[in-house]
Design a protein around this motif. Structure first.
Motif, short mmCIF file in Angstrom:
data_model
loop_
_atom_site.label_atom_id
_atom_site.label_comp_id
_atom_site.label_asym_id
_atom_site.label_seq_id
_atom_site.Cartn_x
_atom_site.Cartn_y
_atom_site.Cartn_z
N ILE A 55 -7.18 -15.30 32.97
CA ILE A 55 -6.95 -15.25 31.53
C ILE A 55 -8.18 -14.63 30.89
O ILE A 55 -9.26 -15.25 30.86
CB ILE A 55 -6.68 -16.65 30.95
CG1 ILE A 55 -5.48 -17.29 31.66
CG2 ILE A 55 -6.43 -16.58 29.45
CD1 ILE A 55 -5.20 -18.69 31.22
N PRO A 56 -8.10 -13.39 30.40
CA PRO A 56 -9.29 -12.76 29.80
C PRO A 56 -9.64 -13.39 28.47
O PRO A 56 -8.80 -14.01 27.80
CB PRO A 56 -8.84 -11.30 29.63
CG PRO A 56 -7.36 -11.37 29.52
CD PRO A 56 -6.92 -12.52 30.38
N SER A 57 -10.89 -13.22 28.09
CA SER A 57 -11.37 -13.77 26.82
C SER A 57 -10.87 -12.90 25.66
O SER A 57 -10.37 -11.79 25.85
CB SER A 57 -12.89 -13.82 26.81
OG SER A 57 -13.42 -12.51 26.94
N ALA A 58 -11.04 -13.42 24.46
CA ALA A 58 -10.61 -12.69 23.28
C ALA A 58 -11.38 -11.38 23.11
O ALA A 58 -10.82 -10.35 22.73
CB ALA A 58 -10.75 -13.57 22.04
N SER A 59 -12.69 -11.42 23.39
CA SER A 59 -13.49 -10.20 23.27
C SER A 59 -13.07 -9.15 24.29
O SER A 59 -13.03 -7.96 23.99
CB SER A 59 -14.97 -10.54 23.42
OG SER A 59 -15.21 -11.13 24.69
N ALA A 60 -12.74 -9.60 25.52
CA ALA A 60 -12.30 -8.65 26.53
C ALA A 60 -10.96 -8.03 26.15
O ALA A 60 -10.73 -6.83 26.35
CB ALA A 60 -12.19 -9.34 27.89
N LEU A 61 -10.06 -8.83 25.58
CA LEU A 61 -8.77 -8.28 25.14
C LEU A 61 -8.96 -7.28 24.01
O LEU A 61 -8.30 -6.23 23.97
CB LEU A 61 -7.86 -9.43 24.69
CG LEU A 61 -7.32 -10.34 25.80
CD1 LEU A 61 -6.56 -11.50 25.19
CD2 LEU A 61 -6.42 -9.55 26.74
N LEU A 62 -9.87 -7.57 23.07
CA LEU A 62 -10.12 -6.65 21.97
C LEU A 62 -10.73 -5.35 22.49
O LEU A 62 -10.36 -4.25 22.04
CB LEU A 62 -11.05 -7.31 20.96
CG LEU A 62 -11.46 -6.45 19.75
CD1 LEU A 62 -10.22 -6.04 18.96
CD2 LEU A 62 -12.44 -7.21 18.86
N ARG A 64 -10.38 -4.07 25.50
CA ARG A 64 -9.34 -3.33 26.22
C ARG A 64 -8.37 -2.67 25.25
O ARG A 64 -7.90 -1.56 25.47
CB ARG A 64 -8.60 -4.29 27.14
CG ARG A 64 -7.60 -3.62 28.07
CD ARG A 64 -6.89 -4.67 28.90
NE ARG A 64 -7.83 -5.52 29.62
CZ ARG A 64 -7.46 -6.58 30.32
NH1 ARG A 64 -6.17 -6.95 30.37
NH2 ARG A 64 -8.36 -7.30 30.96
N LYS A 65 -8.06 -3.37 24.14
CA LYS A 65 -7.16 -2.79 23.16
C LYS A 65 -7.77 -1.56 22.52
O LYS A 65 -7.09 -0.57 22.26
CB LYS A 65 -6.83 -3.85 22.10
CG LYS A 65 -5.86 -3.37 21.04
CD LYS A 65 -5.55 -4.48 20.03
CE LYS A 65 -4.60 -3.99 18.95
NZ LYS A 65 -4.30 -5.06 17.96
N ARG A 66 -9.06 -1.61 22.24
CA ARG A 66 -9.72 -0.45 21.63
C ARG A 66 -9.76 0.74 22.58
O ARG A 66 -9.61 1.88 22.17
CB ARG A 66 -11.14 -0.83 21.21
CG ARG A 66 -11.21 -1.74 19.98
CD ARG A 66 -12.64 -2.06 19.64
NE ARG A 66 -12.76 -2.83 18.40
CZ ARG A 66 -13.90 -3.28 17.91
NH1 ARG A 66 -15.03 -3.02 18.54
NH2 ARG A 66 -13.92 -3.96 16.77
N GLN A 67 -9.97 0.45 23.85
CA GLN A 67 -10.07 1.54 24.82
C GLN A 67 -8.74 2.23 25.06
O GLN A 67 -8.68 3.44 25.27
CB GLN A 67 -10.63 1.01 26.14
CG GLN A 67 -12.06 0.54 26.07
CD GLN A 67 -12.55 -0.02 27.38
OE1 GLN A 67 -11.88 0.06 28.40
NE2 GLN A 67 -13.74 -0.61 27.37
N HIS A 68 -7.65 1.47 25.05
CA HIS A 68 -6.35 2.02 25.41
C HIS A 68 -5.43 2.25 24.21
O HIS A 68 -4.29 2.66 24.39
CB HIS A 68 -5.64 1.08 26.39
CG HIS A 68 -6.38 0.90 27.67
ND1 HIS A 68 -6.38 1.86 28.67
CD2 HIS A 68 -7.17 -0.10 28.13
CE1 HIS A 68 -7.12 1.45 29.68
NE2 HIS A 68 -7.61 0.27 29.38
N SER A 69 -5.91 1.99 23.02
CA SER A 69 -5.09 2.20 21.84
C SER A 69 -5.08 3.68 21.47
O SER A 69 -5.78 4.50 22.07
CB SER A 69 -5.61 1.36 20.67
OG SER A 69 -6.94 1.75 20.36
N GLU A 70 -4.30 4.02 20.47
CA GLU A 70 -4.26 5.39 20.00
C GLU A 70 -5.60 5.79 19.39
O GLU A 70 -6.39 4.95 18.97
CB GLU A 70 -3.14 5.54 18.96
CG GLU A 70 -1.75 5.27 19.52
CD GLU A 70 -0.69 5.43 18.48
OE1 GLU A 70 -1.05 5.75 17.32
OE2 GLU A 70 0.50 5.27 18.80
#
Length: 321
Positions: A55-62, A64-70
């Motif tokens: 289960i990744p942390s909230a910062s890791a999810l954020l 990852r979202k920034r890296q793979h988002s548009e």
């Protein structure tokens, strides 16, 4: 999770067979969290054991979202890169490498001093990243490849204890010598092109390969013999035969399985024979549905408790790490 492991049918007297092929059949998993702020999740896994649930942390999810988002707007891209550059201060950390990657991906070279970014990588002794971005930012004149490779090898030489790699020793020390040579030159040989004549301005690829062969690092030499086309000077069959002496490591077995077919030596060294040697050395071999292999070395605790030459027990239903 226990239901996902291979089970022996009830009432069967046959011993369980060792599972070598991981099928493409998937499993549905429902995850319920103790905290009410997390919603219930449904996951689909090909092969699951408890230690694979992360289960990744909230910062890791954020992140990852920034890296793979548009791609964000131009001002947001510049602000994001500046934030990455400011995290580590003057030191060259992971944020600097990620910032250089975003500058290249988003074509932000006009907004940043790329020469200063590469210089910070060099000052932080991140020579592999400096080589990459000096090439991608077209700064090879300011940061010559030979100079960076020489600095990389000098740093590894200091970290490895000076000139101990140059001494020829035997027995256990010979293994230590080969490891230090492999660690010192591996990154430099990866960065060199297939037609380069010098690794660091002093030694060429042939000289480095000769040192590796003398040190007993035959499997790593086999890899770069193929890259630099040195098969005439270093016969691959001799390197494969020398690599098969003694117990195989996971890396050696993987090298042999990859480069024996590339050198067209499968008739002399069949794949089945290499797999048998790997199994005899305590390496677990998992064959995937697509024909690829996953090699897993036995744990140190398991190998320490076994007598020499004893068979390594294999747990039915275990997955490769």
């Amino acid at each position: 999770i226990g239901a996902l492991e291979r089970q022996v049918p009830a009432g069967s007297t046959d011993p369980p067979e060792q599972e070598r092929v991981l099928t493409s059949r998937t499993h549905n998993m429902r995850m319920v969290f103790d905290s009410a702020k997390y919603k219930e999740l449904r996951l689909r896994a090909f092969y699951a054991v408890p230690k694979m649930v992360v289960i990744p942390s909230a910062s890791a999810l954020l992140r990852r979202k920034r890296q793979h988002s548009e791609v964000p707007p131009a001002n947001a891209r510049v602000a994001w890169v500046k934030e990455l550059l400011g995290r580590g201060g003057a030191e060259a950390g992971p944020g600097l490498r990620l910032a250089c990657e975003h500058v290249r991906r988003w074509s932000l070279e006009p907004a940043f001093d790329t020469c200063a970014l590469v210089r910070r990588l060099v000052e932080g002794k991140q020579f592999a990243a400096a080589l990459r971005f000096a090439r991608e930012f077209q700064l090879r004149r300011e940061f010559p490849t030979t100079t960076l490779l020489h600095a990389m090898l000098a740093q590894k030489r200091r970290a490895g204890g000076g000139g101990g790699c140059a001494a020829a020793v035997s027995g256990p020390g010979r293994r230590r010598l080969s490891l230090s040579l492999s660690c010192r030159y591996d990154g430099a040989l990866k960065a060199c092109g297939a037609r380069c004549r010098s690794v660091d301005g002093e030694a060429g690829p042939g000289d480095v390969l000769r040192m590796m062969v003398r040190a007993g690092e035959h499997c790593v030499a086999l890899k770069y013999v193929h890259k630099f086309g040195q098969a005439a000077a270093f016969p691959p069959a001799q390197l494969v035969r020398a690599s098969l002496q003694g117990d195989l490591s996971v890396r050696t077995a993987a090298m042999l399985l990859k480069y024996v077919p590339l050198f067209e030596l499968s008739d002399a060294f069949p794949r089945e024979a290499i797999l048998e040697r790997a199994a005899a050395s305590g390496i677990l071999v998992h064959e995937l549905a697509g024909g690829k292999l996953v090699l897993k070395g036995r744990r140190r605790s398991d190998s320490a408790s076994l007598p020499p030459g004893a068979a390594v027990p294999v747990k039915v239903g275990s997955a490769p790490n």
